[in-house]
Motif scaffolding. Structure first.
Motif, PDB file in Angstrom:
ATOM      1  N   PRO A   4     -56.212 -15.549  21.175  1.00 13.45           N
ATOM      2  CA  PRO A   4     -56.190 -16.194  19.859  1.00 13.45           C
ATOM      3  C   PRO A   4     -57.549 -16.329  19.179  1.00 13.45           C
ATOM      4  O   PRO A   4     -57.621 -16.759  18.023  1.00 13.45           O
ATOM      5  CB  PRO A   4     -55.635 -17.585  20.183  1.00 13.45           C
ATOM      6  CG  PRO A   4     -56.137 -17.859  21.572  1.00 13.45           C
ATOM      7  CD  PRO A   4     -56.110 -16.521  22.282  1.00 13.45           C
ATOM      8  N   HIS A   5     -58.655 -15.981  19.852  1.00 10.18           N
ATOM      9  CA  HIS A   5     -59.976 -16.303  19.310  1.00 10.18           C
ATOM     10  C   HIS A   5     -60.236 -15.657  17.945  1.00 10.18           C
ATOM     11  O   HIS A   5     -60.757 -16.314  17.035  1.00 10.18           O
ATOM     12  CB  HIS A   5     -61.072 -15.897  20.302  1.00 10.18           C
ATOM     13  CG  HIS A   5     -61.229 -16.846  21.445  1.00 10.18           C
ATOM     14  ND1 HIS A   5     -60.377 -16.828  22.533  1.00 10.18           N
ATOM     15  CD2 HIS A   5     -62.131 -17.833  21.681  1.00 10.18           C
ATOM     16  CE1 HIS A   5     -60.744 -17.767  23.391  1.00 10.18           C
ATOM     17  NE2 HIS A   5     -61.807 -18.389  22.895  1.00 10.18           N
ATOM     18  N   ARG A   6     -59.902 -14.387  17.785  1.00 15.25           N
ATOM     19  CA  ARG A   6     -60.149 -13.725  16.494  1.00 15.25           C
ATOM     20  C   ARG A   6     -59.366 -14.406  15.386  1.00 15.25           C
ATOM     21  O   ARG A   6     -59.872 -14.608  14.265  1.00 15.25           O
ATOM     22  CB  ARG A   6     -59.789 -12.245  16.611  1.00 15.25           C
ATOM     23  CG  ARG A   6     -59.649 -11.483  15.294  1.00 15.25           C
ATOM     24  CD  ARG A   6     -60.931 -11.436  14.491  1.00 15.25           C
ATOM     25  NE  ARG A   6     -60.699 -10.768  13.221  1.00 15.25           N
ATOM     26  CZ  ARG A   6     -60.138 -11.338  12.169  1.00 15.25           C
ATOM     27  NH1 ARG A   6     -59.756 -12.593  12.202  1.00 15.25           N
ATOM     28  NH2 ARG A   6     -59.959 -10.649  11.047  1.00 15.25           N
ATOM     29  N   LEU A   7     -58.139 -14.786  15.666  1.00 13.32           N
ATOM     30  CA  LEU A   7     -57.318 -15.499  14.684  1.00 13.32           C
ATOM     31  C   LEU A   7     -57.922 -16.849  14.349  1.00 13.32           C
ATOM     32  O   LEU A   7     -58.048 -17.224  13.173  1.00 13.32           O
ATOM     33  CB  LEU A   7     -55.901 -15.676  15.235  1.00 13.32           C
ATOM     34  CG  LEU A   7     -54.938 -16.532  14.411  1.00 13.32           C
ATOM     35  CD1 LEU A   7     -54.644 -15.869  13.072  1.00 13.32           C
ATOM     36  CD2 LEU A   7     -53.653 -16.779  15.195  1.00 13.32           C
ATOM     37  N   ASP A   8     -58.336 -17.594  15.369  1.00 10.91           N
ATOM     38  CA  ASP A   8     -58.882 -18.942  15.149  1.00 10.91           C
ATOM     39  C   ASP A   8     -60.242 -18.910  14.450  1.00 10.91           C
ATOM     40  O   ASP A   8     -60.626 -19.883  13.789  1.00 10.91           O
ATOM     41  CB  ASP A   8     -59.014 -19.681  16.487  1.00 10.91           C
ATOM     42  CG  ASP A   8     -57.662 -19.994  17.122  1.00 10.91           C
ATOM     43  OD1 ASP A   8     -56.654 -19.989  16.388  1.00 10.91           O
ATOM     44  OD2 ASP A   8     -57.617 -20.226  18.346  1.00 10.91           O
ATOM     45  N   SER A   9     -60.971 -17.805  14.602  1.00 13.17           N
ATOM     46  CA  SER A   9     -62.298 -17.748  13.988  1.00 13.17           C
ATOM     47  C   SER A   9     -62.220 -17.637  12.468  1.00 13.17           C
ATOM     48  O   SER A   9     -63.165 -17.995  11.765  1.00 13.17           O
ATOM     49  CB  SER A   9     -63.098 -16.564  14.553  1.00 13.17           C
ATOM     50  OG  SER A   9     -62.653 -15.336  14.006  1.00 13.17           O
ATOM     51  N   TYR A  10     -61.101 -17.129  11.968  1.00 10.50           N
ATOM     52  CA  TYR A  10     -60.934 -17.031  10.514  1.00 10.50           C
ATOM     53  C   TYR A  10     -60.193 -18.276  10.026  1.00 10.50           C
ATOM     54  O   TYR A  10     -58.978 -18.402  10.202  1.00 10.50           O
ATOM     55  CB  TYR A  10     -60.165 -15.767  10.128  1.00 10.50           C
ATOM     56  CG  TYR A  10     -60.193 -15.512   8.636  1.00 10.50           C
ATOM     57  CD1 TYR A  10     -61.306 -14.929   8.043  1.00 10.50           C
ATOM     58  CD2 TYR A  10     -59.134 -15.890   7.825  1.00 10.50           C
ATOM     59  CE1 TYR A  10     -61.350 -14.721   6.674  1.00 10.50           C
ATOM     60  CE2 TYR A  10     -59.165 -15.688   6.458  1.00 10.50           C
ATOM     61  CZ  TYR A  10     -60.284 -15.109   5.885  1.00 10.50           C
ATOM     62  OH  TYR A  10     -60.336 -14.910   4.519  1.00 10.50           O
ATOM     63  N   THR A  11     -60.924 -19.199   9.446  1.00  8.06           N
ATOM     64  CA  THR A  11     -60.396 -20.514   9.096  1.00  8.06           C
ATOM     65  C   THR A  11     -60.075 -20.609   7.605  1.00  8.06           C
ATOM     66  O   THR A  11     -60.450 -19.749   6.804  1.00  8.06           O
ATOM     67  CB  THR A  11     -61.428 -21.592   9.442  1.00  8.06           C
ATOM     68  OG1 THR A  11     -62.610 -21.363   8.643  1.00  8.06           O
ATOM     69  CG2 THR A  11     -61.802 -21.545  10.920  1.00  8.06           C
ATOM     70  N   TYR A  12     -59.393 -21.699   7.231  1.00 10.28           N
ATOM     71  CA  TYR A  12     -59.109 -21.948   5.818  1.00 10.28           C
ATOM     72  C   TYR A  12     -60.399 -22.103   5.025  1.00 10.28           C
ATOM     73  O   TYR A  12     -60.497 -21.679   3.862  1.00 10.28           O
ATOM     74  CB  TYR A  12     -58.237 -23.201   5.677  1.00 10.28           C
ATOM     75  CG  TYR A  12     -56.795 -22.971   6.038  1.00 10.28           C
ATOM     76  CD1 TYR A  12     -55.924 -22.339   5.141  1.00 10.28           C
ATOM     77  CD2 TYR A  12     -56.293 -23.369   7.267  1.00 10.28           C
ATOM     78  CE1 TYR A  12     -54.598 -22.118   5.474  1.00 10.28           C
ATOM     79  CE2 TYR A  12     -54.964 -23.151   7.611  1.00 10.28           C
ATOM     80  CZ  TYR A  12     -54.119 -22.525   6.705  1.00 10.28           C
ATOM     81  OH  TYR A  12     -52.817 -22.293   7.037  1.00 10.28           O
TER      82      TYR A  12
END
Length: 488
Positions: free
Chosen positions: A355-363
């Motif tokens: 999940p890290h790549r997904l979590d690194s892109y934040t709102y």
């Protein structure tokens, strides 16, 4: 007796004053010309052949973030101890014998020549048929051998090195350049060298979060964390660990036309190929004021319908025919153009990959990105935060290994095994094709003294979990599926 002026000293004194005034005036003019020249003279090196333009042409990264040519050339000579081997090629940059710069580096003259990055640095790779074969350069494929993190670290460490001075650098420049003219010497001594050092120190301080990340290894990049640091000035030392690691594989960039409207980037955060292109240009060092739209468009037009390279080796057509049926029934809905779920995001809870790549892109990142190019007709407006990873079309998949968004599975055949049966460690950066499993040979750690990167799937951001589709097929069916995917 009154003090009298000595008439023999007066002319010398006045002459000295005028000399100092002249030096100051010349200096002011030189500085003014240096900063005004981008408006008056901005000359990129162009290439008639479109493939050479892709590999070496400018996209606008040089005016602000470029490095003066002779400084860039001399850095490996002055700081060999900061590189893993000889020159920039030790970082995996691809050097063609008839070209001055490695692939992915461009040149533009803005009073002095400067070197920047372009699209090819992330999207050109190499391939060998056997360990004894010549390296084949393939444009638009993922940059499977390039260690971009190593280049970032190299520039950061040389910037703070005490040897980065005009007195140390100019003799080395003179040695390899054949001699600068007097104006160039002045510019390099008093402007180019000190300003480049300051810029590298500043960039290094902003990108120091890279030191806290697991090593990327060749063929991978953290796309959006550098944005946060350089474009948006986020306080990187205050970000959560799960946001600070966003490392993923370079993608291929051929065949863009059928991708328009699909959810792009690994997490599907944009549906516009044009915005994706301009976003990638920013990542290469372009700024909203220096972006070279005509030259970027020339590349985009070429990639629009550029087909992926065909698999050049023998395919067992009988087995592949069975594999095609399996692909249509098991994979096509997500990975073939026109599939019901192709280019759409699968929630992280379902896909189960790291999940890290997904979590690194934040709102917060998304909100800031949609302010880029404010005041221009092409202002960003399509970036979105998603909840998973996008299903990618698999055209040219044989050249896109390692697999999954973070490159944590070396071959397609390994991907069809359950995570516990996938390799826990393997080597990246080796470019000999694996014809049986499809991908690149991943069990070679050293070849002719060259050390390859050991990828550890237990480190944060490197998990090889998830994507369980096809893992329950019989072995014979898995082999057939891989045989067919060679033809995609």
């Amino acid at each position: 007796m009154t003090e009298q002026t000595n008439p023999t000293l007066l002319p010398t004194s006045i002459k000295g004053v005028f000399q100092r005034i002249w030096v100051v005036i010349v200096g002011i003019i030189a500085v003014a010309v240096f900063f005004l020249w981008p408006v008056l003279s901005n000359s990129p090196v162009d290439y008639a052949d479109i493939e050479n333009h892709f590999k070496y042409g400018s996209i606008g990264s040089e005016p602000i973030n470029g490095i003066p040519y002779w400084i860039w050339k001399v850095l490996p000579e002055l700081f060999p101890d900061k590189l893993p081997g000889k020159g920039y090629t030790s970082l995996g940059f691809i050097k063609e014998p008839d070209k001055d710069l490695p692939i992915g580096f461009s040149q533009r003259r803005i009073f002095i020549d400067r070197v920047g990055l372009n699209c090819a640095v992330c999207h050109t790779g190499t391939l060998r048929n056997t360990p004894n074969s010549e390296h084949q350069v393939i444009t638009a494929m993922p940059a499977n051998v390039v260690n971009l993190q190593g280049y970032i670290k190299f520039l950061s460490t040389v910037g703070v090195d005490e040897r980065f001075t005009a007195n140390r650098m100019l003799p080395e420049i003179e040695k390899i350049s054949g001699g600068l003219n007097p104006i160039e010497k002045l510019l390099y001594r008093f402007i180019a060298i000190p300003q480049t050092r300051d810029a590298l120190i500043n960039q290094g301080s902003r990108l120091n979060f890279v030191e806290k990340q697991p090593d990327w290894g060749p063929g991978r990049v953290d796309t959006f964390n550098p944005y946060k640091a350089i474009q948006f000035h986020f306080p990187m030392d205050k970000l959560r660990e799960d946001e600070l690691i966003g490392t993923s594989d370079f993608p291929s960039v051929w065949n863009q036309k059928p991708r328009e409207g699909l959810q792009l980037h690994w997490d599907g955060n944009n549906t516009s190929v044009d915005e994706r292109n301009k976003s990638a240009a920013l990542g290469a060092g372009v700024t909203p004021t220096t972006i070279d739209l005509p030259r970027i468009q020339r590349v985009a037009d070429w990639l629009w319908e550029l087909p992926p390279p065909k698999y050049p080796y023998e395919v067992n057509e009988t087995i592949a025919a069975k594999g095609e049926q399996l692909f249509q029934s098991n994979c096509a809905s997500c990975h073939a153009f026109g599939g019901a779920y192709t280019g759409k995001v699968v929630p992280i809870q379902e896909i189960g990959t790291d999940p890290h790549r997904l979590d690194s892109y934040t709102y917060k990142t998304m909100s800031n990105q949609n302010t880029l190019y404010t005041g221009y007709p092409w202002r960003f407006k399509n970036f979105r935060k998603t909840n998973g990873y996008a299903n990618m079309p698999l055209d040219g998949v044989w050249l896109r290994g390692p697999y999954l968004h973070n490159g944590s599975v070396p071959t397609l055949r390994d991907l069809l095994e359950t995570p516990e049966n996938r390799p826990k460690e393997f080597y990246r950066g080796y470019d000999v094709i694996d014809r049986a499993k499809v991908g690149f040979v991943s069990d070679v750690g050293v070849e002719n003294g060259k050390q390859y990167f050991k990828f550890d799937t237990t480190k944060p951001g490197n998990s090889n979990s998830g994507h369980l589709y096809g893992t329950d097929l019989p072995t014979e069916d898995k082999n057939a599926l891989v045989e067919y995917m060679k033809k995609l």
